[in-house]
Design a protein around this motif. Structure first.
Motif, PDB file in Angstrom:
ATOM      1  N   SER A   4      56.193  51.062  -8.195  1.00  0.00           N
ATOM      2  CA  SER A   4      55.435  50.069  -7.435  1.00  0.00           C
ATOM      3  C   SER A   4      56.370  49.203  -6.597  1.00  0.00           C
ATOM      4  CB  SER A   4      54.629  49.188  -8.398  1.00  0.00           C
ATOM      5  OG  SER A   4      53.962  48.158  -7.705  1.00  0.00           O
ATOM      6  N   ALA A   5      57.495  48.803  -7.196  1.00  0.00           N
ATOM      7  CA  ALA A   5      58.457  47.982  -6.457  1.00  0.00           C
ATOM      8  C   ALA A   5      59.017  48.745  -5.259  1.00  0.00           C
ATOM      9  CB  ALA A   5      59.597  47.544  -7.387  1.00  0.00           C
ATOM     10  N   ARG A   6      59.292  50.031  -5.455  1.00  0.00           N
ATOM     11  CA  ARG A   6      59.811  50.844  -4.350  1.00  0.00           C
ATOM     12  C   ARG A   6      58.785  50.958  -3.226  1.00  0.00           C
ATOM     13  NH1 ARG A   6      62.558  55.701  -7.950  1.00  0.00           N
ATOM     14  NH2 ARG A   6      64.632  54.731  -8.191  1.00  0.00           N
ATOM     15  N   MET A   7      57.532  51.194  -3.608  1.00  0.00           N
ATOM     16  CA  MET A   7      56.483  51.327  -2.592  1.00  0.00           C
ATOM     17  C   MET A   7      56.297  50.021  -1.828  1.00  0.00           C
ATOM     18  SD  MET A   7      53.653  53.587  -4.705  1.00  0.00           S
ATOM     19  CE  MET A   7      52.469  53.414  -3.368  1.00  0.00           C
ATOM     20  N   GLN A   8      56.291  48.905  -2.548  1.00  0.00           N
ATOM     21  CA  GLN A   8      56.100  47.618  -1.886  1.00  0.00           C
ATOM     22  C   GLN A   8      57.310  47.260  -1.023  1.00  0.00           C
ATOM     23  OE1 GLN A   8      55.029  44.712  -4.842  1.00  0.00           O
ATOM     24  NE2 GLN A   8      52.936  45.437  -4.976  1.00  0.00           N
ATOM     25  N   HIS A   9      58.504  47.629  -1.501  1.00  0.00           N
ATOM     26  CA  HIS A   9      59.699  47.388  -0.696  1.00  0.00           C
ATOM     27  C   HIS A   9      59.627  48.174   0.611  1.00  0.00           C
ATOM     28  CE1 HIS A   9      63.901  46.642   0.282  1.00  0.00           C
ATOM     29  NE2 HIS A   9      64.056  47.941   0.490  1.00  0.00           N
ATOM     30  N   GLN A  10      59.220  49.439   0.507  1.00  0.00           N
ATOM     31  CA  GLN A  10      59.086  50.259   1.717  1.00  0.00           C
ATOM     32  C   GLN A  10      58.012  49.702   2.636  1.00  0.00           C
ATOM     33  OE1 GLN A  10      58.352  54.215   0.235  1.00  0.00           O
ATOM     34  NE2 GLN A  10      60.462  54.511  -0.435  1.00  0.00           N
ATOM     35  N   ALA A  11      56.899  49.234   2.026  1.00  0.00           N
ATOM     36  CA  ALA A  11      55.823  48.666   2.843  1.00  0.00           C
ATOM     37  C   ALA A  11      56.288  47.396   3.551  1.00  0.00           C
ATOM     38  CB  ALA A  11      54.602  48.363   1.960  1.00  0.00           C
ATOM     39  N   SER A  70      58.111  44.783   8.556  1.00  0.00           N
ATOM     40  CA  SER A  70      59.155  44.181   9.385  1.00  0.00           C
ATOM     41  C   SER A  70      59.367  44.992  10.657  1.00  0.00           C
ATOM     42  CB  SER A  70      60.459  44.093   8.586  1.00  0.00           C
ATOM     43  OG  SER A  70      61.500  43.552   9.375  1.00  0.00           O
ATOM     44  N   ARG A  71      59.388  46.314  10.504  1.00  0.00           N
ATOM     45  CA  ARG A  71      59.580  47.177  11.680  1.00  0.00           C
ATOM     46  C   ARG A  71      58.412  47.032  12.646  1.00  0.00           C
ATOM     47  NH1 ARG A  71      57.914  51.357  14.085  1.00  0.00           N
ATOM     48  NH2 ARG A  71      56.206  51.637  12.590  1.00  0.00           N
ATOM     49  N   VAL A 128      48.500  43.352  17.449  1.00  0.00           N
ATOM     50  CA  VAL A 128      47.864  42.550  16.398  1.00  0.00           C
ATOM     51  C   VAL A 128      47.240  43.454  15.335  1.00  0.00           C
ATOM     52  CG1 VAL A 128      45.957  40.951  15.909  1.00  0.00           C
ATOM     53  CG2 VAL A 128      47.474  40.543  17.861  1.00  0.00           C
ATOM     54  N   GLU A 129      46.555  44.497  15.757  1.00  0.00           N
ATOM     55  CA  GLU A 129      45.948  45.432  14.808  1.00  0.00           C
ATOM     56  C   GLU A 129      47.007  46.094  13.935  1.00  0.00           C
ATOM     57  OE1 GLU A 129      43.678  48.214  17.021  1.00  0.00           O
ATOM     58  OE2 GLU A 129      42.133  46.767  17.633  1.00  0.00           O
ATOM     59  N   ASN A 130      48.116  46.495  14.543  1.00  0.00           N
ATOM     60  CA  ASN A 130      49.179  47.152  13.786  1.00  0.00           C
ATOM     61  C   ASN A 130      49.794  46.228  12.747  1.00  0.00           C
ATOM     62  OD1 ASN A 130      48.810  49.488  15.271  1.00  0.00           O
ATOM     63  ND2 ASN A 130      50.512  49.099  16.670  1.00  0.00           N
ATOM     64  N   VAL A 131      49.994  44.968  13.117  1.00  0.00           N
ATOM     65  CA  VAL A 131      50.575  44.015  12.178  1.00  0.00           C
ATOM     66  C   VAL A 131      49.608  43.737  11.027  1.00  0.00           C
ATOM     67  CG1 VAL A 131      51.368  41.621  11.881  1.00  0.00           C
ATOM     68  CG2 VAL A 131      52.089  42.951  13.884  1.00  0.00           C
ATOM     69  N   ILE A 145      59.514  38.117   5.623  1.00  0.00           N
ATOM     70  CA  ILE A 145      58.852  39.084   6.509  1.00  0.00           C
ATOM     71  C   ILE A 145      57.409  38.664   6.757  1.00  0.00           C
ATOM     72  CG2 ILE A 145      58.138  41.498   6.750  1.00  0.00           C
ATOM     73  CD1 ILE A 145      60.558  42.275   5.073  1.00  0.00           C
ATOM     74  N   GLY A 146      56.755  38.144   5.718  1.00  0.00           N
ATOM     75  CA  GLY A 146      55.389  37.665   5.887  1.00  0.00           C
ATOM     76  C   GLY A 146      55.310  36.491   6.845  1.00  0.00           C
ATOM     77  N   ILE A 147      56.306  35.621   6.776  1.00  0.00           N
ATOM     78  CA  ILE A 147      56.341  34.476   7.693  1.00  0.00           C
ATOM     79  C   ILE A 147      56.512  34.961   9.132  1.00  0.00           C
ATOM     80  CG2 ILE A 147      57.716  32.472   8.381  1.00  0.00           C
ATOM     81  CD1 ILE A 147      58.299  32.009   5.412  1.00  0.00           C
ATOM     82  N   GLN A 148      57.355  35.970   9.322  1.00  0.00           N
ATOM     83  CA  GLN A 148      57.528  36.538  10.666  1.00  0.00           C
ATOM     84  C   GLN A 148      56.209  37.113  11.191  1.00  0.00           C
ATOM     85  OE1 GLN A 148      60.683  39.419  10.501  1.00  0.00           O
ATOM     86  NE2 GLN A 148      62.174  37.947   9.710  1.00  0.00           N
TER      87      GLN A 148
END
Length: 289
Positions: free
Chosen positions: A169-176, A181-182, A225-228, A247-250
């Protein structure tokens, strides 16, 4: 002076280490030599059901566990006769593992079983080759030690399963989060490029190019906007945590900026038209001014 059993240990040690010791003798050894909070006393009581009636208060938990186990066994008795009683139920995969203190208790029980085996094994080596009882005690101690090891291994395996799921789960969330960010960076670049195209179109003085660039900027902004938003949803984590992460703040800053830009679209469009009208009067009729 303490009484010795002839093997270098006190007699009560041998009485507790030997599971074949009569229950009344074992009970006396417990009462006279081990405190109520002794891990050894706890382990002896756990594994010798003969003592449960003699220590009802201390063994109440063990009695309840045994009754629960029997209840589960009777409920599971209606399955196929060929089913393996040791096959884990699919529901075990959603059960919580035993607590860390419980796991530590199982480890202590394993150590106790190893100590029992070491004691009876030493006694068997020192006994006559025809001493059947001594050899039986070794076999019994080994069987009990292996049973406790299996119980400990099963508990540890559930901890490993939960830890593995948490890691995945941590790996998936890290990748997400990295993907979010990308996406935010790409969205910002796309919008910035669209804005530059609008400026270039205004500088050209062509109403057609300006209209095209403005429409393209709106399309790019909407898609960004839709992509973000989509990337934020795919993170699969608590909204509060996401909002507070860097990243969420960005992402939130970008979305707020896009909302502000949308609010100023009408004013900006009017100003652009005015500039075009003053710079190219022949096209003023298209501006509706």
């Amino acid at each position: 002076m303490p009484v010795h059993s002839g093997t270098g240990v006190e007699a009560w040690h041998t009485q507790l280490l030997n599971p074949a010791t009569a229950p009344d003798i074992r009970a006396t050894a417990l009462r006279n030599n081990l405190a109520v909070d002794s891990p050894w006393r706890h382990a002896v009581l756990r594994h010798d059901a003969r003592l449960w009636e003699l220590f009802p208060a201390e063994c109440a938990k063990f009695t309840m566990e045994a009754e629960d186990h029997q209840g589960h066994a009777s409920n599971d008795g209606g399955g196929d006769i060929d089913s393996d009683p040791h096959t884990p139920s699919p529901m075990e995969h959603v059960q919580h593992p035993v607590s860390i203190p419980q796991l530590q208790g199982l480890a202590a029980d394993v150590c106790t079983r190893v100590a029992v085996y070491a004691s009876v094994s030493s006694a068997a080596v020192a006994s006559a080759c025809t001493d059947v009882d001594a050899k039986e005690h070794v076999v019994q101690a080994l069987a009990q030690m292996r049973a406790m090891l299996r119980q400990f291994d099963a508990a540890a395996a559930k901890h490993e399963e939960v830890a593995t799921l948490a890691l995945e789960s941590a790996r998936m969330q890290h990748q997400a989060m990295q993907e979010l960010s990308r996406v935010v960076r790409q969205a910002g670049d796309d919008v910035a490029t669209a804005v530059l195209n609008v400026k270039a179109a205004v500088a050209s003085g062509s109403r057609h190019e300006v209209d095209s660039a403005v429409k393209q900027r709106c399309t790019v902004r909407g898609r960004a906007v839709e992509n973000v938003h989509a990337a934020s949803r795919n993170c699969g984590m608590d909204a509060k945590y996401l909002e507070e992460s860097s990243i969420g703040i960005q992402a939130r800053t970008f979305l707020d900026q896009m909302e502000d830009d949308a609010d100023t679209d009408a004013t900006t469009g009017t100003l652009v038209q005015v500039v075009l009208c003053w710079g190219a009067p022949v096209t003023c009729r298209h501006a509706g001014l």
